[in-house]
Design a protein around this motif. Structure first.
Motif, mmCIF file in Angstrom:
data_model
loop_
_atom_site.group_PDB
_atom_site.id
_atom_site.type_symbol
_atom_site.label_atom_id
_atom_site.label_comp_id
_atom_site.label_asym_id
_atom_site.label_seq_id
_atom_site.Cartn_x
_atom_site.Cartn_y
_atom_site.Cartn_z
ATOM 1 N N LEU A 171 0.839 -1.199 0.000
ATOM 2 C CA LEU A 171 0.000 0.000 0.000
ATOM 3 C C LEU A 171 0.874 1.250 0.000
ATOM 4 O O LEU A 171 0.606 2.217 -0.732
ATOM 5 N N PHE A 172 1.914 1.231 0.829
ATOM 6 C CA PHE A 172 2.859 2.352 0.843
ATOM 7 C C PHE A 172 3.561 2.472 -0.509
ATOM 8 O O PHE A 172 3.726 3.576 -1.051
ATOM 9 N N LEU A 173 3.990 1.332 -1.064
ATOM 10 C CA LEU A 173 4.685 1.356 -2.348
ATOM 11 C C LEU A 173 3.780 1.847 -3.472
ATOM 12 O O LEU A 173 4.247 2.494 -4.413
ATOM 13 N N LEU A 174 2.488 1.550 -3.375
ATOM 14 C CA LEU A 174 1.539 2.028 -4.381
ATOM 15 C C LEU A 174 1.498 3.550 -4.379
ATOM 16 O O LEU A 174 1.552 4.181 -5.446
ATOM 17 N N VAL A 175 1.397 4.156 -3.188
ATOM 18 C CA VAL A 175 1.376 5.618 -3.085
ATOM 19 C C VAL A 175 2.680 6.201 -3.618
ATOM 20 O O VAL A 175 2.688 7.172 -4.395
ATOM 21 N N PHE A 176 3.800 5.601 -3.208
ATOM 22 C CA PHE A 176 5.111 6.084 -3.662
ATOM 23 C C PHE A 176 5.242 5.954 -5.179
ATOM 24 O O PHE A 176 5.783 6.855 -5.850
ATOM 25 N N CYS A 177 4.734 4.840 -5.726
ATOM 26 C CA CYS A 177 4.805 4.612 -7.176
ATOM 27 C C CYS A 177 4.005 5.671 -7.939
ATOM 28 O O CYS A 177 4.465 6.176 -8.975
ATOM 29 N N VAL A 178 2.811 6.013 -7.436
ATOM 30 C CA VAL A 178 1.984 7.029 -8.099
ATOM 31 C C VAL A 178 2.700 8.380 -8.084
ATOM 32 O O VAL A 178 2.737 9.096 -9.097
ATOM 33 N N ILE A 179 3.291 8.733 -6.945
ATOM 34 C CA ILE A 179 4.002 10.010 -6.845
ATOM 35 C C ILE A 179 5.210 10.031 -7.773
ATOM 36 O O ILE A 179 5.449 11.001 -8.506
ATOM 37 N N TRP A 180 5.989 8.944 -7.756
ATOM 38 C CA TRP A 180 7.198 8.869 -8.590
ATOM 39 C C TRP A 180 6.866 8.978 -10.071
ATOM 40 O O TRP A 180 7.438 9.796 -10.802
ATOM 41 N N ASN A 181 5.924 8.153 -10.521
ATOM 42 C CA ASN A 181 5.594 8.145 -11.948
ATOM 43 C C ASN A 181 4.842 9.405 -12.358
ATOM 44 O O ASN A 181 4.959 9.848 -13.510
ATOM 45 N N GLY A 182 4.104 9.995 -11.434
ATOM 46 C CA GLY A 182 3.465 11.277 -11.734
ATOM 47 C C GLY A 182 4.497 12.357 -11.975
ATOM 48 O O GLY A 182 4.383 13.155 -12.924
ATOM 49 N N PHE A 183 5.540 12.373 -11.164
ATOM 50 C CA PHE A 183 6.623 13.342 -11.342
ATOM 51 C C PHE A 183 7.323 13.116 -12.689
ATOM 52 O O PHE A 183 7.634 14.079 -13.412
ATOM 53 N N VAL A 184 7.552 11.834 -13.035
ATOM 54 C CA VAL A 184 8.226 11.524 -14.304
ATOM 55 C C VAL A 184 7.385 11.992 -15.489
ATOM 56 O O VAL A 184 7.905 12.559 -16.469
ATOM 57 N N LEU A 185 6.067 11.771 -15.423
ATOM 58 C CA LEU A 185 5.194 12.206 -16.518
ATOM 59 C C LEU A 185 5.210 13.726 -16.659
ATOM 60 O O LEU A 185 5.242 14.265 -17.786
ATOM 61 N N VAL A 186 5.179 14.430 -15.537
ATOM 62 C CA VAL A 186 5.235 15.893 -15.583
ATOM 63 C C VAL A 186 6.565 16.340 -16.182
ATOM 64 O O VAL A 186 6.623 17.274 -16.998
ATOM 65 N N TRP A 187 7.652 15.683 -15.797
ATOM 66 C CA TRP A 187 8.985 16.023 -16.317
ATOM 67 C C TRP A 187 9.033 15.904 -17.843
ATOM 68 O O TRP A 187 9.467 16.812 -18.547
ATOM 69 N N HIS A 188 8.571 14.739 -18.349
ATOM 70 C CA HIS A 188 8.595 14.530 -19.793
ATOM 71 C C HIS A 188 7.631 15.478 -20.504
ATOM 72 O O HIS A 188 7.921 15.959 -21.614
ATOM 73 N N GLY A 189 6.478 15.754 -19.881
ATOM 74 C CA GLY A 189 5.522 16.682 -20.491
ATOM 75 C C GLY A 189 6.117 18.071 -20.629
ATOM 76 O O GLY A 189 5.981 18.719 -21.688
ATOM 77 N N MET A 190 6.801 18.556 -19.598
ATOM 78 C CA MET A 190 7.442 19.871 -19.662
ATOM 79 C C MET A 190 8.537 19.888 -20.721
ATOM 80 O O MET A 190 8.681 20.866 -21.476
ATOM 81 N N ALA A 191 9.296 18.767 -20.800
ATOM 82 C CA ALA A 191 10.383 18.708 -21.777
ATOM 83 C C ALA A 191 9.838 18.784 -23.201
ATOM 84 O O ALA A 191 10.392 19.476 -24.065
ATOM 85 N N LEU A 192 8.722 18.084 -23.457
ATOM 86 C CA LEU A 192 8.145 18.094 -24.803
ATOM 87 C C LEU A 192 7.560 19.463 -25.147
ATOM 88 O O LEU A 192 7.699 19.943 -26.280
ATOM 89 N N VAL A 193 6.902 20.086 -24.183
ATOM 90 C CA VAL A 193 6.324 21.404 -24.425
ATOM 91 C C VAL A 193 7.410 22.428 -24.712
ATOM 92 O O VAL A 193 7.273 23.298 -25.584
ATOM 93 N N MET A 194 8.522 22.347 -24.017
ATOM 94 C CA MET A 194 9.623 23.297 -24.180
ATOM 95 C C MET A 194 10.528 22.926 -25.359
ATOM 96 O O MET A 194 11.416 23.694 -25.715
ATOM 97 N N GLY A 195 10.269 21.754 -25.958
ATOM 98 C CA GLY A 195 11.126 21.319 -27.059
ATOM 99 C C GLY A 195 12.533 20.966 -26.615
ATOM 100 O O GLY A 195 13.474 21.035 -27.418
#
Length: 239
Positions: free
Chosen positions: A89-113
Motif C-alpha cells: 500500500l505504501f509502495l503504491l502511493v510512492f509509485c503514483v508520486i514517482w511516476n506522476g513526477f516523471v510524466l510531468v517532467w517529460h511533459g514539460m520537456a516536450l512542451v519546451m522542445g
C-alpha cells in the motif's frame, strides 16, 4: 542449582527472561535480533555428520501461520503464499508520486522542445516502470510450492517473475531454514531461506521469505510429504 547467564551467540548481549521462549526452546536477542536454539534442548544440537546433519531429531510441530493456504491431495501437497502485505500500500502511493513526477517532467520537456531534458529523465522512467511492475505483482501474485514423491516445484504468478524451480525429489537429502541478517540505515533486516541439501552436500535456496514461521512450516510440510527424516543442520533456524 547453578544459575547460568545467557548471552547472545551473535553479539554477546545478556538475554533476559523476556527474550526466551521455553516452549520452543529458542531465544531472540533484543539488541541484534539474532534467533538461536537454547543449548541442551532438542533444537540446540550442533551438527557433525557428513552431509551437515545429525541423527534424526523430534522437533515441535509448527502450526500453519497466516498468509499460507495448503491443499493436501494425499500423495502431493500445494502450499500457496500470497505476496500482498501492507508494505505494498505504501509502495503504491510512492509509485503514483514517482511516476506522476516523471510524466510531468517529460511533459514539460516536450512542451519546451528540450529533448535532452527528456532523455535525462529516462533512468527515472525505467525505475518507475520497474517499480510499477513490482507493485502490481505484489497485489496479484502468489508463490506456489508443489511437492510429490517425484519433484518439488516452485512457481510465481500470474505475472511472470524469476525464481521458478523444479527439483527432482530423489536429489533432496534434507530441507532446513536459515536466518540471514542484513544491516542498513534503518537497522537490521531479517530474511528466512528455505534451503535444500542435495545428495553430495551441495545446497540450493528454494525460496526466501520475510516470515520465520512461514519458512519453518514450509520446511516441515515438504519433509513430511517427501518422506524425509528431519535432521538437525548446522546453522539452521530452530523451532
Amino acid at each position: 542449582m547453578e544459575l547460568i547467564e545467557l548471552r547472545c551467540k551473535n553479539c554477546g548481549a545478556v538475554l533476559t527472561a523476556d527474550n526466551v521462549d521455553m516452549t520452543r526452546a529458542i531465544a531472540r536477542c533484543e539488541h541484534c535480533g539474532a534467533l538461536f536454539a537454547l543449548a541442551g534442548t532438542e533444537g540446540g544440537a550442533e551438527t557433525a555428520a557428513a552431509q551437515g546433519a545429525e541423527p534424526a531429531v523430534k522437533r515441535r510441530d509448527v502450526p500453519m501461520p497466516k498468509g499460507l493456504t495448503v491443499v493436501d491431495f494425499g500423495t502431493s501437497i500445494e502450499i500457496t503464499r500470497r505476496w500482498f502485505c501492507p508494505l505494498f500500500l505504501f509502495l503504491l502511493v510512492f509509485c503514483v508520486i514517482w511516476n506522476g513526477f516523471v510524466l510531468v517532467w517529460h511533459g514539460m520537456a516536450l512542451v519546451m522542445g528540450a529533448g535532452f531534458m527528456s532523455c535525462f529523465g529516462l533512468l527515472h522512467t525505467a525505475v518507475g516502470i520497474g517499480l510499477a511492475y513490482y507493485v502490481v505483482a505484489g497485489f496479484v501474485n502468489s508463490t506456489k510450492i508443489c511437492a510429490d514423491r517425484s519433484q518439488v516445484e516452485v512457481r510465481h504468478g500470474p505475472l511472470p517473475w524469476p525464481g521458478a524451480k523444479n527439483i527432482p525429489a530423489g536429489q533432496i537429502a534434507q530441507i532446513y531454514c536459515r536466518e540471514t541478517i542484513s544491516h542498513g540505515k534503518n537497522g537490521p533486516q531479517y530474511r528466512y531461506r528455505v534451503e535444500i541439501v542435495r545428495k553430495g552436500n551441495t545446497r540450493w535456496t528454494l525460496l526466501t521469505l520475510d516470515d520465520a514461521d512461514q519458512a519453518l512450516y514450509i520446511e516441515q510440510e515438504l519433509e513430511r510429504h517427501l518422506g524425509i527424516e528431519d535432521r538437525s543442520v548446522h546453522g539452521e533456524l530452530p523451532r
